[in-house]
Design a protein around this motif. Structure first.
Motif, PDB file in Angstrom:
ATOM      1  N   VAL A  35       0.860  -1.322   0.091  1.00  0.00           N
ATOM      2  CA  VAL A  35      -0.113  -0.073  -0.063  1.00  0.00           C
ATOM      3  C   VAL A  35       0.865   1.068  -0.063  1.00  0.00           C
ATOM      4  O   VAL A  35       1.682   1.364   0.857  1.00  0.00           O
ATOM      5  N   ASP A  36       0.604   2.117  -0.919  1.00  0.00           N
ATOM      6  CA  ASP A  36       1.471   3.461  -0.851  1.00  0.00           C
ATOM      7  C   ASP A  36       0.487   4.356  -0.219  1.00  0.00           C
ATOM      8  O   ASP A  36      -0.611   4.922  -0.659  1.00  0.00           O
ATOM      9  N   ALA A  42      -3.719  11.009  -0.200  1.00  0.00           N
ATOM     10  CA  ALA A  42      -3.893  12.053  -0.944  1.00  0.00           C
ATOM     11  C   ALA A  42      -5.386  11.771  -1.627  1.00  0.00           C
ATOM     12  O   ALA A  42      -6.106  12.812  -1.972  1.00  0.00           O
ATOM     13  N   TRP A  43      -5.879  10.536  -2.017  1.00  0.00           N
ATOM     14  CA  TRP A  43      -7.261  10.042  -2.490  1.00  0.00           C
ATOM     15  C   TRP A  43      -8.197  10.533  -1.307  1.00  0.00           C
ATOM     16  O   TRP A  43      -9.191  10.961  -1.776  1.00  0.00           O
ATOM     17  N   ARG A  49     -12.633  16.514  -0.432  1.00  0.00           N
ATOM     18  CA  ARG A  49     -12.822  17.699  -0.817  1.00  0.00           C
ATOM     19  C   ARG A  49     -14.057  17.814  -1.861  1.00  0.00           C
ATOM     20  O   ARG A  49     -14.959  18.611  -1.886  1.00  0.00           O
ATOM     21  N   ARG A  50     -14.162  16.669  -2.614  1.00  0.00           N
ATOM     22  CA  ARG A  50     -15.165  16.444  -3.351  1.00  0.00           C
ATOM     23  C   ARG A  50     -16.692  16.253  -2.962  1.00  0.00           C
ATOM     24  O   ARG A  50     -17.492  16.910  -3.224  1.00  0.00           O
ATOM     25  N   MET A  51     -16.555  15.594  -1.699  1.00  0.00           N
ATOM     26  CA  MET A  51     -17.717  15.553  -0.935  1.00  0.00           C
ATOM     27  C   MET A  51     -18.390  16.851  -0.126  1.00  0.00           C
ATOM     28  O   MET A  51     -19.359  16.984  -0.344  1.00  0.00           O
ATOM     29  N   GLN A  52     -17.360  17.507   0.058  1.00  0.00           N
ATOM     30  CA  GLN A  52     -17.648  18.743   0.475  1.00  0.00           C
ATOM     31  C   GLN A  52     -18.403  19.704  -0.422  1.00  0.00           C
ATOM     32  O   GLN A  52     -19.486  20.138  -0.263  1.00  0.00           O
ATOM     33  N   GLU A  53     -17.782  19.501  -1.680  1.00  0.00           N
ATOM     34  CA  GLU A  53     -18.343  20.350  -2.614  1.00  0.00           C
ATOM     35  C   GLU A  53     -20.008  19.871  -3.013  1.00  0.00           C
ATOM     36  O   GLU A  53     -20.724  20.549  -3.449  1.00  0.00           O
TER      37      GLU A  53
END
Length: 76
Positions: A35-36, A42-43, A49-53
């Protein structure tokens, strides 16, 4: 490919689409040996961020049928 793998391919091809999709997901993820954590982090940040938008009503989106139609046209 081994005889066992060929036999499995034949048998698995008879499964429902849902079952094959679940198996494909499992097999693809079974290839990830490490696992990185930087990428995972980052994901997580990007998804938050996308969910907040979305929750704030500032995100713009398209119906999934339109997206898939556009992808099929682009890659077919």
């Amino acid at each position: 490919m081994t005889e066992t793998a060929e036999r499995l391919k034949l048998e698995l091809s008879q499964l429902s689409v849902k079952d094959r999709a679940e198996l494909a997901y499992f097999l693809i993820h079974s290839l990830d040996e490490e696992v990185d954590y930087d990428v995972e982090s980052a994901w997580d940040i990007e998804l938050t961020r996308r969910m907040q938008e979305i929750n704030e009503g500032t995100a713009s989106g398209k119906p999934f049928k339109q997206v898939f139609t556009e992808l099929r046209e682009k890659y077919s």
